[in-house]
Design an enzyme around this catalytic site. Structure first.
Site, PDB file in Angstrom:
ATOM      1  N   LYS A  78       0.834  -1.201   0.000  1.00  0.00           N
ATOM      2  CA  LYS A  78       0.000   0.000   0.000  1.00  0.00           C
ATOM      3  C   LYS A  78       0.872   1.255   0.000  1.00  0.00           C
ATOM      4  O   LYS A  78       1.863   1.324   0.727  1.00  0.00           O
ATOM      5  CB  LYS A  78      -0.914  -0.035   1.230  1.00  0.00           C
ATOM      6  CG  LYS A  78      -1.893   1.128   1.332  1.00  0.00           C
ATOM      7  CD  LYS A  78      -2.815   0.956   2.531  1.00  0.00           C
ATOM      8  CE  LYS A  78      -3.811   2.106   2.626  1.00  0.00           C
ATOM      9  NZ  LYS A  78      -4.769   1.928   3.738  1.00  0.00           N
ATOM     10  N   SER A 152      -9.376   2.738   2.374  1.00  0.00           N
ATOM     11  CA  SER A 152      -8.342   3.422   1.621  1.00  0.00           C
ATOM     12  C   SER A 152      -7.356   2.475   0.927  1.00  0.00           C
ATOM     13  O   SER A 152      -6.458   2.909   0.218  1.00  0.00           O
ATOM     14  CB  SER A 152      -7.548   4.338   2.557  1.00  0.00           C
ATOM     15  OG  SER A 152      -6.917   3.587   3.586  1.00  0.00           O
ATOM     16  N   SER A 176     -10.644   0.403   6.348  1.00  0.00           N
ATOM     17  CA  SER A 176      -9.812   0.546   5.156  1.00  0.00           C
ATOM     18  C   SER A 176      -9.213  -0.759   4.659  1.00  0.00           C
ATOM     19  O   SER A 176      -8.693  -0.814   3.548  1.00  0.00           O
ATOM     20  CB  SER A 176      -8.677   1.546   5.413  1.00  0.00           C
ATOM     21  OG  SER A 176      -9.180   2.857   5.447  1.00  0.00           O
TER      22      SER A 176
END
Length: 480
Positions: A78, A152, A176
Site C-alpha cells: 500500500k 483506503s 480501510s
C-alpha cells in the site's frame, strides 16, 4: 499456474521446481503491465528490484540455504506504507517522500522472502472508500470497472483480487482493509490493536515512534490459509517496544467447526444493511450450523447505535490529527469555528481524548464478557456491495442502503462499531450478492488478542468448502 492461485500453491510449485521465483515474479510484472493496467491499482513498479530479490531466492534455494516462510512470493505494498527505496504517499504530492527504511510490516515480509513488486493506490489522506487522487487517478474494481475497489486500501485489494500480487497490506482505521476486501471478494485480517506494528505508515509523521491507538494493519489474501500464514509473519512487537516486550497470542480456541460457538449480529438501529448482504451473512451462518457449529444470535451487542459511532469518530479524529501539519490544523480550526462539527473533533481537549480512550477500553471489557460464551461473532464487514463511481471517477456523496439514502462514509459503520473494542476481525468472502452478483463480505470477530480464533474458523470453513475466493472476470487477470 494462474496468478490468482493461492500463495500456498505457489510456494509448493516453487518447492518442486515447477516454477522459479524469477518466473513467478515476471508473470506478476507482466500481469501488472498487461491486463492489470486497466485497474490502475499498482501505481509504482520496481521491476529491477523485484527481479533481483527473486533471483536471490532462487540462488538460496539452489544452494540449499534456509528459506523464509514466504520465499519467492510476489507482493505489493500500500502506497502509504514505507518500503525502502520506493516513494510513499497518502494521495498527495505535497508530502510524498522516498522511504529510507522499511516499515516493520514490510521488513517482516522481506525477511521471510517476499518479493516487493511496487506500491498500490490510495485516496487522498486515506480518507475515502474510493481510491482516487490527483497523483494517480482512480483505481477501479476488477469485478466492475464502474465501481470502487474500496478505500483506503483499494489499490491493494484490486491488485490481490486480480492476481497482480499474492498479498498486500491494508491499514484499517475505519474499515480501510475490511471494506476493500469485501468489495473485491477477498480474505483479510484486521489484527487486534497492537498485535502488528503500524509504524512507518503515512499520514503519521516521518520517523514517528508512537503506535496508533485506534487503527491497525494486516494482510489481504485469496485464501484463509494464506491470510493466517501472512498474519503470523506480521504479528509481534516492533520499534522501541521490541527491546523488552514480546507478543504471545493464545492458540485458537477452535480446532473443529463442530466445536465452534458462533454468534450472529446483523442488526443495529443506526447501521442498516442491505438485503443481499444480510442474506449472505445469514447464509454463511446456516452453512456453519449445518457443519455442526453452535450458532446463536447476538441479542445484546456490547456496542452499537449513534452514541458509540460518535465515540469512534472522535477516537478516529484524535488519531488522524497526529498526521496534520500546523497549516492543516489551522485550516481545520477555521472550519470548526464556522460550525463544522466534523472539524471540531480535531480540536478536542486532552481531557476529552483521554476519557474517550477509557471508553474504548470499556468497550473491550464488555466484548470480553461476550466472548466468555462464544468463540467468534459473525457480522457484516460493510453495509452493501461496492459503490459506483460518478462519471468523473470521483466518490458519490450518497449511496443507497436498505432503501435509505445515506452519506457514503456510512458504508464503514459496521467496521467502526466492531473496531471500538480493539478486536481482531477476519474478513471472509461470502460469494456474489443475490441481486448485484458482486462480492459480499462478512467478518468474524474475536476477543481482543485472540486473533488466531477467527483466523482458524475462516480456515476451517474454507477447508470444509463453506468459503472460497472466486476470481474476478478474466479481463483483469493473467496466467503464468
Amino acid at each position: 499456474m494462474d496468478t490468482t492461485a493461492t500463495g500456498t500453491a505457489m510456494l509448493a510449485a516453487m518447492a518442486t521446481g515447477e516454477v522459479s521465483a524469477v518466473e513467478l515474479t515476471r508473470a506478476h510484472l507482466d500481469a501488472i503491465a498487461g491486463p492489470g493496467a486497466a485497474l490502475n491499482a499498482v501505481v509504482v513498479v520496481d521491476p529491477e528490484g523485484a527481479l533481483a530479490a527473486a533471483a536471490r531466492v532462487d540462488a538460496d534455494r539452489a544452494a540449499g540455504r534456509p528459506l523464509g516462510r514466504l520465499a519467492g512470493l510476489p507482493v505489493t505494498v500500500k502506497d502509504s506504507v514505507d518500503a525502502a527505496g520506493l516513494p510513499s504517499s497518502h494521495g498527495r504530492a505535497v508530502d510524498r517522500r522516498v522511504a529510507d527504511v522499511d516499515a516493520p510490516t514490510v521488513r517482516r515480509l522481506r525477511a521471510e522472502g517476499c518479493v516487493v513488486l511496487g506500491k498500490t493506490n490510495v485516496p487522498e489522506w486515506l480518507a475515502s472508500m474510493h481510491s482516487a487522487n490527483g497523483l494517480f487517478g482512480a483505481t477501479v474494481n476488477p469485478w466492475d470497472p464502474t465501481r470502487s475497489s474500496g478505500g483506503s486500501s483499494g489499490g491493494a485489494s484490486a491488485a490481490v483480487a486480480a492476481g497482480l500480487a499474492v498479498t498486500d497490506l491494508g491499514s484499517d482505521l475505519a474499515g480501510s482493509l475490511r471494506v476493500p476486501a469485501s468489495w473485491c471478494g477477498l480474505f483479510g485480517h484486521r489484527p487486534s490493536n497492537g498485535a502488528v506494528s503500524k509504524l512507518g505508515n503515512m499520514p503519521w509523521p516521518t520517523g514517528g515512534l508512537l503506535e496508533p491507538l485506534v487503527s491497525a494493519i494486516g494482510p489481504f489474501a485469496r485464501s484463509a490459509a494464506d491470510t493466517a500464514l501472512v498474519s503470523e509473519v506480521l504479528f509481534g512487537a516492533d520499534g522501541l517496544d521490541a527491546a523488552g516486550w514480546q507478543l504471545h497470542l493464545p492458540p485458537a480456541r477452535v480446532t473443529r467447526l463442530a466445536d465452534a460457538r458462533v454468534a450472529v449480529w446483523t442488526d443495529d438501529p443506526d447501521c442498516p444493511v442491505d438485503a443481499e448482504t444480510r442474506a449472505a451473512v445469514r447464509g454463511f451462518a446456516d452453512r456453519l450450523a449445518d457443519a455442526g457449529a453452535v450458532v446463536t444470535e447476538l441479542t445484546a451487542p456490547p456496542v452499537g447505535g449513534a452514541v458509540d459511532l460518535e465515540l469512534f469518530q472522535r477516537l478516529q479524529a484524535a488519531e488522524v490529527v497526529h498526521g496534520f501539519s500546523a497549516d492543516d490544523l489551522a485550516a481545520m480550526a477555521v472550519r470548526a469555528e464556522a460550525g463544522d462539527a466534523v472539524a471540531a473533533r480535531y480540536g478536542q481537549s486532552v481531557w476529552s481524548a483521554l476519557r474517550d480512550l477509557e471508553a474504548q477500553r470499556a468497550a473491550t471489557a464488555r466484548w470480553a464478557a461476550v466472548f466468555a460464551d462464544v468463540d467468534v461473532v459473525l457480522c457484516p464487514a460493510t453495509s452493501r456491495v461496492a459503490t459506483s463511481y460518478t462519471p468523473e471517477l470521483t466518490a458519490p456523496e450518497h449511496v443507497a442502503v436498505d432503501g435509505r439514502r445515506l452519506p457514503i462514509d456510512t458504508v464503514s459503520d459496521w467496521s467502526r462499531l466492531s473496531s471500538l473494542g480493539r478486536l481482531p476481525a477476519t474478513v471472509v468472502p461470502l460469494g456474489p450478492g443475490m441481486r448485484s452478483g458482486l462480492p459480499v463480505g462478512g467478518q468474524l470477530l474475536g476477543a481482543y488478542l485472540d486473533d488466531r480464533t477467527p483466523l482458524a474458523v475462516a480456515r476451517l470453513a474454507e477447508e470444509a468448502g463453506l468459503l472460497r475466493f472466486v476470481a474476478p472476470p478474466a479481463r483483469s487477470r493473467a496466467a503464468l
